[in-house]
Design an enzyme around this catalytic site. Sequence first.
Site, PDB file in Angstrom:
ATOM      1  N   ASP A 148       0.929  -1.374  -0.120  1.00  0.00           N
ATOM      2  CA  ASP A 148       0.221   0.036   0.022  1.00  0.00           C
ATOM      3  C   ASP A 148       1.114   1.347   0.194  1.00  0.00           C
ATOM      4  O   ASP A 148       1.750   1.884   0.966  1.00  0.00           O
ATOM      5  CB  ASP A 148      -0.501   0.188   1.436  1.00  0.00           C
ATOM      6  CG  ASP A 148      -1.816   1.145   1.243  1.00  0.00           C
ATOM      7  OD1 ASP A 148      -1.786   1.927   0.634  1.00  0.00           O
ATOM      8  OD2 ASP A 148      -2.464   1.445   2.339  1.00  0.00           O
ATOM      9  N   ASP A 354      -1.927   6.516  -6.882  1.00  0.00           N
ATOM     10  CA  ASP A 354      -2.710   5.369  -5.277  1.00  0.00           C
ATOM     11  C   ASP A 354      -2.043   3.754  -5.715  1.00  0.00           C
ATOM     12  O   ASP A 354      -3.278   3.740  -6.754  1.00  0.00           O
ATOM     13  CB  ASP A 354      -3.561   5.639  -4.802  1.00  0.00           C
ATOM     14  CG  ASP A 354      -3.846   4.565  -3.202  1.00  0.00           C
ATOM     15  OD1 ASP A 354      -3.094   4.454  -2.996  1.00  0.00           O
ATOM     16  OD2 ASP A 354      -4.826   4.794  -3.633  1.00  0.00           O
TER      17      ASP A 354
END
Length: 480
Positions: A148, A354
């Site tokens: 992440d 992202d």
Amino acid sequence: MAKQLLSFHHLLLVVFLLSVAAKGVHCFQEKKYYNLLSLQWQQHQSGELSSCLSQKSRSVKGATILEMKHRAYCSGKITNWNKKQQKLLALDVLHVKYLQSRIKTLHSVNKNGVSDTQIPLTSGIKLETLNYIVTVEVGGRKMTVIVDTGSDLTWVQCQPCKLCYNQQDPLFNPSVSPSYKQILCNSSTCKSLEVATGNSGVCGANPPTCNYYVIYGDGSYSRGELARESLNLGTTAVKDFVFGCGRNNRGLFGGASGLLGFGRSDISLVSQTSSIFGGLFSYCLPSTEAGASGSLILGRNYSVYRNSTPFSYTRMIPNPQLTTFYFLNLTSISIGGVALQDPGFGKFPGILIDSGTVISRLPPGIYRALKAEFSKQFSEYPSAPGYSILDTCYNLSSYEEVNVPIMKFQFEGNSALQVDVRGMFYFVKSDASQVCLALASLSFEDEIAIIGNYQQRNQRVIYDTKESKVGFAAETCSSM
């Protein structure tokens, strides 16, 4: 218009190439050729899929390479691909809503640097959408964790566990690890949480350990104690790595053991391994067909990128209030060689890249321009009803070949991300009767635009935190 021809038949491809050559070299140079529909059938097959837990790794001088897989398609039994695709999209909607809310919260920090939120650790991520995973070793135990770029704290589930969700690896047991060290609440490490989040670590009692609490937008959470432990990334050892030992965890984390945080604060993996890897990492995200895998590379040995095209770099845009995220300056988007004419590109404060968001989100004005141009160039195919946030959909069930306009994101510094065809369409239905353009509009012009992982597929995306730049290079992700 620049287009990509996707065909099953070599003969048809040869005929098309001859016709293109007759029209001129420039058109030929702007075309690529893929087998989209056969790929679509591969990624919707049912049955037992390969496990994610036995992943490869290797090290070369100055770099460590970890195999990377898409969590949703590499473990368990998928019996209904249509529902799976629809569920992932619905969860992505919730994820982005929370991400926007989290960003607004960080913007509201007052003059004293104290946030009005009660979340002690920053994340901005809803874990069900974090589909890409790697295997590392924590205290000598293999753990499969979600990668992440929007989170900072690395954490895994630990024994004894008051509440734990089901995972495929055994729970980490710190009591049998001689290298496990609790972090006290009055330590500088515990206090450093305040730098990243505006909130300090919470003190436990007897002993006064540093406790953390990460809560996500849907109510998913992880809470436990902050600790140090040996971390092995392939054959590279990281001593006294600061991570969260989760004693109370709940949510849609799949079978993963936890989360690997690649954000930009001092507590992230990137910062903690800066002396080893020089603050540089990259990934190539595989598409979702069965057995596909990519790689996560840490370190500055550029010889490992021999399968990539040359990188084109753009600078990271600094944002003092959103220091954990990676922002870029998007200057334009082109469809089939036609640049979108929209003044909105100079108005929004950067676009967030992202790995946790699935579908890219654009400001309404820019998205309308993109939709109009794509629809114009794709008008020969019948439309289909929209689904959820996806409103540009087609019925391609009667076609063996599809002509797809090339899409490019242009960034400051003449850097470009050419979207791979596998990142262009979202197959809502496995029979191709509802295939949607895999981009969506934000609700408001002032929300943060996002480049999701769908548009990053089969690209090598490199993050250089020391030079404060991000680079893109085309690469076909493959197993190691």
